[in-house]
Design an enzyme around this catalytic site. Structure first.
Site, PDB file in Angstrom:
ATOM      1  N   CYS A   1     126.440  18.264  73.338  1.00  0.00           N
ATOM      2  CA  CYS A   1     126.403  17.811  74.893  1.00  0.00           C
ATOM      3  C   CYS A   1     127.110  16.801  75.430  1.00  0.00           C
ATOM      4  O   CYS A   1     127.438  16.735  76.510  1.00  0.00           O
ATOM      5  CB  CYS A   1     124.829  17.502  75.084  1.00  0.00           C
ATOM      6  SG  CYS A   1     124.208  16.234  73.813  1.00  0.00           S
TER       7      CYS A   1
ATOM      8  N   HIS B   1     124.030  12.742  80.522  1.00  0.00           N
ATOM      9  CA  HIS B   1     125.362  11.770  79.745  1.00  0.00           C
ATOM     10  C   HIS B   1     126.431  11.426  80.831  1.00  0.00           C
ATOM     11  O   HIS B   1     126.755  12.315  81.477  1.00  0.00           O
ATOM     12  CB  HIS B   1     125.832  12.781  78.577  1.00  0.00           C
ATOM     13  CG  HIS B   1     124.973  12.934  77.563  1.00  0.00           C
ATOM     14  ND1 HIS B   1     123.575  12.281  77.375  1.00  0.00           N
ATOM     15  CD2 HIS B   1     125.078  13.730  76.325  1.00  0.00           C
ATOM     16  CE1 HIS B   1     123.006  12.541  76.294  1.00  0.00           C
ATOM     17  NE2 HIS B   1     123.794  13.568  75.671  1.00  0.00           N
TER      18      HIS B   1
HETATM   19  P1  NAP Z   1     113.406  17.748  68.778  1.00  0.00           P
HETATM   20  O1  NAP Z   1     112.700  17.382  70.197  1.00  0.00           O
HETATM   21  O2  NAP Z   1     113.443  17.094  67.414  1.00  0.00           O
HETATM   22  O3  NAP Z   1     112.638  19.071  68.369  1.00  0.00           O
HETATM   23  C1  NAP Z   1     112.658  19.838  67.085  1.00  0.00           C
HETATM   24  C2  NAP Z   1     112.214  21.136  67.026  1.00  0.00           C
HETATM   25  O4  NAP Z   1     112.532  21.782  65.831  1.00  0.00           O
HETATM   26  C3  NAP Z   1     110.689  21.096  67.049  1.00  0.00           C
HETATM   27  O5  NAP Z   1     110.134  22.247  67.643  1.00  0.00           O
HETATM   28  C4  NAP Z   1     110.126  21.263  65.524  1.00  0.00           C
HETATM   29  O6  NAP Z   1     108.838  21.492  65.601  1.00  0.00           O
HETATM   30  C5  NAP Z   1     111.005  22.188  64.980  1.00  0.00           C
HETATM   31  N1  NAP Z   1     111.138  21.803  63.701  1.00  0.00           N
HETATM   32  C6  NAP Z   1     111.644  20.782  62.850  1.00  0.00           C
HETATM   33  N2  NAP Z   1     111.541  20.916  61.557  1.00  0.00           N
HETATM   34  C7  NAP Z   1     111.299  22.118  61.455  1.00  0.00           C
HETATM   35  C8  NAP Z   1     111.280  22.988  60.211  1.00  0.00           C
HETATM   36  N3  NAP Z   1     110.989  22.508  58.951  1.00  0.00           N
HETATM   37  N4  NAP Z   1     110.767  24.311  60.307  1.00  0.00           N
HETATM   38  C9  NAP Z   1     110.846  25.069  61.610  1.00  0.00           C
HETATM   39  N5  NAP Z   1     110.852  24.051  62.686  1.00  0.00           N
HETATM   40  C10 NAP Z   1     111.213  22.949  62.554  1.00  0.00           C
HETATM   41  O7  NAP Z   1     114.642  18.135  68.846  1.00  0.00           O
HETATM   42  P2  NAP Z   1     115.667  18.536  70.107  1.00  0.00           P
HETATM   43  O8  NAP Z   1     116.080  17.375  70.597  1.00  0.00           O
HETATM   44  O9  NAP Z   1     114.912  19.426  71.074  1.00  0.00           O
HETATM   45  O10 NAP Z   1     117.009  19.477  69.449  1.00  0.00           O
HETATM   46  C11 NAP Z   1     116.728  20.541  69.073  1.00  0.00           C
HETATM   47  C12 NAP Z   1     118.415  21.162  68.954  1.00  0.00           C
HETATM   48  O11 NAP Z   1     119.178  21.022  69.643  1.00  0.00           O
HETATM   49  C13 NAP Z   1     119.097  20.315  67.721  1.00  0.00           C
HETATM   50  O12 NAP Z   1     119.626  21.134  66.676  1.00  0.00           O
HETATM   51  C14 NAP Z   1     119.781  19.295  68.550  1.00  0.00           C
HETATM   52  O13 NAP Z   1     120.933  19.013  67.606  1.00  0.00           O
HETATM   53  C15 NAP Z   1     120.414  20.319  69.521  1.00  0.00           C
HETATM   54  N6  NAP Z   1     120.851  19.851  70.951  1.00  0.00           N
HETATM   55  C16 NAP Z   1     119.969  18.658  71.494  1.00  0.00           C
HETATM   56  C17 NAP Z   1     120.221  18.402  72.668  1.00  0.00           C
HETATM   57  C18 NAP Z   1     119.487  17.208  73.467  1.00  0.00           C
HETATM   58  O14 NAP Z   1     120.030  16.821  74.725  1.00  0.00           O
HETATM   59  N7  NAP Z   1     118.309  16.819  73.209  1.00  0.00           N
HETATM   60  C19 NAP Z   1     121.465  18.711  73.267  1.00  0.00           C
HETATM   61  C20 NAP Z   1     122.239  19.685  72.588  1.00  0.00           C
HETATM   62  C21 NAP Z   1     121.695  20.137  71.459  1.00  0.00           C
HETATM   63  P3  NAP Z   1     107.644  20.742  65.525  1.00  0.00           P
HETATM   64  O15 NAP Z   1     107.091  20.367  66.991  1.00  0.00           O
HETATM   65  O16 NAP Z   1     106.638  21.564  65.029  1.00  0.00           O
HETATM   66  O17 NAP Z   1     107.967  19.476  64.380  1.00  0.00           O
END
Ligand code: NAP
Length: 365
Positions: free
Chosen positions: A158, A253
């Site tokens: 991002c 950002h």
């Molecule tokens: P997050 O809020 O921590 O959410 C993580 C998700 O993954 C939750 O649904 C979680 O499920 C699931 N998960 C965690 N451990 C798991 C496992 N062992 N098996 C299956 N599912 C699992 O993270 P996020 O910020 O949404 O980011 C998600 C992805 O997008 C990441 O790869 C990140 O690098 C990418 N990303 C994020 C952004 C941003 O602005 N936040 C921008 C670009 C890319 P539970 O709720 O059940 O734990």
């Protein structure tokens, strides 16, 4: 409604997953029929899995709240429930890479936000306005793995969405860029939920985000690369030096960008010419009128104190790169401030635009 494509969201309970659920609520082409997350959430109704941590507006969309969350580690559970999945999982890189391949092997395409496959050379890392031609590698990817309908396409990090569009627009207009210095001020939502502890974030700036500077400096080379023999060959430049910081902003950002052109002095554009390039920039998503494509991918704010995340992040529904403060640089050639919504353009809505491009190009037929 009957003609909509059924889609799944892996990581549906997380920060980005919730954005997907909300943004797909009234999508004209896609309908969420499948949600999956970690074994901790599996087996619960979606509304129970996100109880006390629903972050996006007041209500969970009606179509999704009663869906039973499945274990994202079981790709077979998605068979027959959705045509493709958005992946917003936060797990180890190797685990995500293996899991995304397992979905593709089951014939379920994966449109991913995770970084695990960004450097896989036959996986396109898409910003649809810039490198839609990289879709050409998908045929080779399928052939290489022996996949029939499945494939993986990813989004870049991002942080660099703040500067990629203005950079590309200038390069396209005949003003190649040699070097850039980028300093980002990144929102807390970029770290997921619950993210950075409040003790670190209130009344503070954290001058380090693990792994982010490397992504901000290198991913642009793949995005600007070209397809050769079924693989993406990285561009040689520009050279980017970045400092990535976390600031107490919820979404959006910001980046301060200093840029040097790879041109002799008399061929470098004036500030007026730079502005004209940005204002006129349009690309394939605009031509195809993809539902999530901004009409104006780059929006320039004339006010001397803009862009600001609080005021400007939702420009063009959170899909525009909002620029301001263009001026001469005493060290390089020009400098400006750029802003991009990290969980919309930088994550879920950017992923949805990727899927719209893939659909428009027949990849889900
Ligand atoms: P997050 O809020 O921590 O959410 C993580 C998700 O993954 C939750 O649904 C979680 O499920 C699931 N998960 C965690 N451990 C798991 C496992 N062992 N098996 C299956 N599912 C699992 O993270 P996020 O910020 O949404 O980011 C998600 C992805 O997008 C990441 O790869 C990140 O690098 C990418 N990303 C994020 C952004 C941003 O602005 N936040 C921008 C670009 C890319 P539970 O709720 O059940 O734990």
């Amino acid at each position: 409604m009957a003609d909509k494509i059924n889609v799944g969201v892996l990581g549906a309970t997380g920060m980005v997953g919730q954005r997907y659920i909300k943004l797909l609520e009234d999508h004209p082409w896609f309908k969420v029929t499948y949600v999956a997350a970690s074994p901790r959430s599996a087996g619960k109704a979606y509304k129970e899995a996100v109880a006390n941590r629903w972050l996006i507006g007041a209500n969970i969309p009606c179509d999704v709240k009663d869906l039973i969350v499945q274990d994202a580690n079981d790709p077979k559970a998605a068979l027959g429930k959705c045509r493709f999945v958005f992946s917003a999982l936060e797990m180890g890189k190797d685990e995500i890479k293996a899991l995304e391949a397992a979905y593709a092997a089951e014939g379920i395409p994966v449109v991913s936000n995770a970084s695990a496959n960004r450097w896989t050379e036959d996986v396109p890392m898409l910003i649809p306005e810039i490198n839609y031609s990289h879709l050409d590698v998908i045929a080779e990817q399928k052939k290489h793995h022996g996949w029939d309908k499945g494939f993986v396409a990813v989004k870049p990090n991002c942080s660099l969405q703040t500067y990629m569009m203005p950079l590309y627009a200038l390069q396209q207009a005949g003003y190649p860029v040699k070097r850039m210095i980028v300093t980002t001020l990144q929102a807390v939502s970029g770290a997921g939920y619950p993210g950075v502890p409040s003790f670190d974030m209130i009344d503070n700036i954290v001058p380090y985000i693990g792994g982010e500077e490397e992504k901000t400096e290198k991913e642009c080379l793949k995005i600007l690369g070209s397809v050769k023999d079924g693989k993406i060959e990285n561009a040689a430049g520009p050279i980017v030096s970045s400092t990535c910081t976390r600031v107490p902003v919820i979404d959006g950002h910001t980046a301060s960008v200093n840029l040097e052109f790879d041109l002799p002095e008399d061929k470098k554009p004036s500030l007026e010419e730079v502005l004209k390039v940005w204002e006129n920039f349009k690309s394939l998503p605009q031509e195809l009128k993809l539902p999530s494509a901004p009409e104006h991918p780059i929006v320039y704010r004339e006010e001397e104190n803009r862009p600001q995340p609080n005021r400007d992040r939702d420009t063009e529904k959170g899909m525009a790169c909002v620029l301001g403060r263009l001026r001469k640089c005493n060290v390089f050639d020009i400098k400006f401030v750029a802003l991009s919504h990290n969980t919309k353009r930088g994550a879920a809505l950017g992923g949805i635009l990727n899927a719209e491009l893939l659909k428009a190009k027949g990849f889900f037929d």
